[in-house]
Design a protein around this motif. Sequence first.
Motif, mmCIF file in Angstrom:
data_model
loop_
_atom_site.group_PDB
_atom_site.id
_atom_site.type_symbol
_atom_site.label_atom_id
_atom_site.label_comp_id
_atom_site.label_asym_id
_atom_site.label_seq_id
_atom_site.Cartn_x
_atom_site.Cartn_y
_atom_site.Cartn_z
ATOM 1 N N TYR A 73 0.823 -1.205 0.000
ATOM 2 C CA TYR A 73 0.000 0.000 0.000
ATOM 3 C C TYR A 73 0.860 1.260 0.000
ATOM 4 C CZ TYR A 73 -4.039 2.946 0.902
ATOM 5 O OH TYR A 73 -5.024 3.888 0.800
ATOM 6 N N PHE A 74 1.856 1.302 0.901
ATOM 7 C CA PHE A 74 2.786 2.429 0.947
ATOM 8 C C PHE A 74 4.091 1.973 0.309
ATOM 9 C CE2 PHE A 74 0.204 3.617 4.791
ATOM 10 C CZ PHE A 74 -0.399 4.706 4.212
ATOM 11 N N ALA A 75 4.226 2.176 -0.999
ATOM 12 C CA ALA A 75 5.383 1.675 -1.733
ATOM 13 C C ALA A 75 6.649 2.478 -1.441
ATOM 14 C CB ALA A 75 5.094 1.680 -3.229
ATOM 15 N N ARG A 76 6.501 3.765 -1.125
ATOM 16 C CA ARG A 76 7.684 4.594 -0.873
ATOM 17 C C ARG A 76 8.260 4.289 0.506
ATOM 18 N NH1 ARG A 76 5.391 10.339 -2.836
ATOM 19 N NH2 ARG A 76 4.536 10.185 -0.755
ATOM 20 N N PRO A 77 9.575 4.159 0.607
ATOM 21 C CA PRO A 77 10.198 3.840 1.895
ATOM 22 C C PRO A 77 9.955 4.909 2.965
ATOM 23 C CG PRO A 77 11.767 3.534 0.102
ATOM 24 C CD PRO A 77 10.550 4.157 -0.493
ATOM 25 N N VAL A 78 9.823 6.162 2.559
ATOM 26 C CA VAL A 78 9.592 7.238 3.525
ATOM 27 C C VAL A 78 8.242 7.053 4.222
ATOM 28 C CG1 VAL A 78 9.245 9.725 3.749
ATOM 29 C CG2 VAL A 78 11.034 8.857 2.266
ATOM 30 N N LEU A 79 7.237 6.639 3.475
ATOM 31 C CA LEU A 79 5.911 6.436 4.061
ATOM 32 C C LEU A 79 5.904 5.225 4.983
ATOM 33 C CD1 LEU A 79 3.675 7.197 0.942
ATOM 34 C CD2 LEU A 79 4.427 8.738 2.757
ATOM 35 N N ARG A 80 6.638 4.167 4.602
ATOM 36 C CA ARG A 80 6.740 2.994 5.485
ATOM 37 C C ARG A 80 7.467 3.349 6.770
ATOM 38 N NH1 ARG A 80 7.810 -0.091 0.603
ATOM 39 N NH2 ARG A 80 10.008 0.036 1.109
ATOM 40 N N GLN A 85 7.346 4.725 12.971
ATOM 41 C CA GLN A 85 7.923 5.590 13.997
ATOM 42 C C GLN A 85 7.352 5.399 15.398
ATOM 43 O OE1 GLN A 85 7.559 9.467 12.205
ATOM 44 N NE2 GLN A 85 9.686 9.443 11.500
ATOM 45 N N PRO A 86 6.032 5.272 15.593
ATOM 46 C CA PRO A 86 5.543 5.087 16.972
ATOM 47 C C PRO A 86 6.106 3.841 17.647
ATOM 48 C CG PRO A 86 3.734 5.649 15.516
ATOM 49 C CD PRO A 86 4.933 5.432 14.648
ATOM 50 N N PHE A 87 6.322 2.780 16.879
ATOM 51 C CA PHE A 87 6.866 1.552 17.454
ATOM 52 C C PHE A 87 8.354 1.702 17.771
ATOM 53 C CE2 PHE A 87 3.319 0.032 14.780
ATOM 54 C CZ PHE A 87 2.506 -0.432 15.801
ATOM 55 N N LEU A 88 9.080 2.432 16.942
ATOM 56 C CA LEU A 88 10.508 2.632 17.191
ATOM 57 C C LEU A 88 10.740 3.528 18.398
ATOM 58 C CD1 LEU A 88 11.720 3.064 13.505
ATOM 59 C CD2 LEU A 88 11.769 1.016 14.917
ATOM 60 N N ALA A 93 8.924 -2.546 18.395
ATOM 61 C CA ALA A 93 8.931 -3.006 17.003
ATOM 62 C C ALA A 93 8.591 -4.495 16.944
ATOM 63 C CB ALA A 93 10.291 -2.753 16.369
ATOM 64 N N ASN A 94 7.733 -4.862 16.006
ATOM 65 C CA ASN A 94 7.310 -6.249 15.763
ATOM 66 C C ASN A 94 6.636 -6.888 16.972
ATOM 67 O OD1 ASN A 94 8.373 -6.111 13.152
ATOM 68 N ND2 ASN A 94 10.391 -6.713 13.889
ATOM 69 N N GLN A 95 5.985 -6.085 17.819
ATOM 70 C CA GLN A 95 5.251 -6.634 18.963
ATOM 71 C C GLN A 95 3.744 -6.450 18.824
ATOM 72 O OE1 GLN A 95 6.683 -5.252 22.738
ATOM 73 N NE2 GLN A 95 8.822 -5.615 22.202
ATOM 74 N N PHE A 96 3.317 -5.701 17.803
ATOM 75 C CA PHE A 96 1.898 -5.421 17.624
ATOM 76 C C PHE A 96 1.497 -5.665 16.181
ATOM 77 C CE2 PHE A 96 2.906 -2.816 21.309
ATOM 78 C CZ PHE A 96 1.838 -3.101 22.152
ATOM 79 N N ASP A 97 0.286 -6.182 15.993
ATOM 80 C CA ASP A 97 -0.321 -6.284 14.674
ATOM 81 C C ASP A 97 -1.224 -5.065 14.492
ATOM 82 O OD1 ASP A 97 0.904 -8.677 14.189
ATOM 83 O OD2 ASP A 97 -0.837 -9.904 14.693
ATOM 84 N N VAL A 98 -1.196 -4.488 13.307
ATOM 85 C CA VAL A 98 -1.988 -3.299 13.013
ATOM 86 C C VAL A 98 -2.908 -3.615 11.851
ATOM 87 C CG1 VAL A 98 -1.903 -0.894 12.268
ATOM 88 C CG2 VAL A 98 -0.140 -1.768 13.792
ATOM 89 N N TRP A 99 -4.187 -3.306 12.026
ATOM 90 C CA TRP A 99 -5.173 -3.438 10.965
ATOM 91 C C TRP A 99 -5.874 -2.093 10.856
ATOM 92 C CZ3 TRP A 99 -10.507 -3.145 10.398
ATOM 93 C CH2 TRP A 99 -11.014 -3.663 9.210
#
Length: 165
Positions: A73-80, A85-88, A93-99
């Motif tokens: 969905y967000f192909a640009r690395p800046v958007l990813r 950022q909130p997880f970092l 990081a990698n502790q929550f699933d987001v839908w």
Amino acid sequence: MTDKPTTRTLADLAMATAATATAEQVATTLPEPTKDAQGRSYATGKRKNAIARVWVKAGTGKFTINGRDAPVYFARPVLRMLIQQPFLVTNRANQFDVWCTVTGGGLSGQAGAVRHGISKALTYFEPALRPPLKTTGFLTRDSRVVERKKYGRAKARRSFQFSKR
């Protein structure tokens, strides 16, 4: 004799009030986590004309945005990077699933809305994460929107081309 503590100097009084203040600070507890029956926290994030409805739950770091994975969905690395950022900041990081579902605006506004929604949902899921998210400004809605076009103008502020002759 009674066992009441007595204050004899101003220093004793200052120490007593400091002890009382710290006891009151400890007495104030964090709010209870807000979760639904499936163990998810929900929040709405906004940016420009984009509105994101975000659900966060404990998991492995899977992102689903409008039924698609985040890298699709967000192909640009800046958007990813923006939505991570909130997880970092909170070291989650990698502790929550987001839908989430996001509508309106462009991709940049949608990524900002998702970040805002994730930050709010994380504070509902785990209230202790609020201070780091608040200091980095992720809980504040960015209120900048496109200025409306005015009559007698080509755009919001641009005038029509002037012809001297």
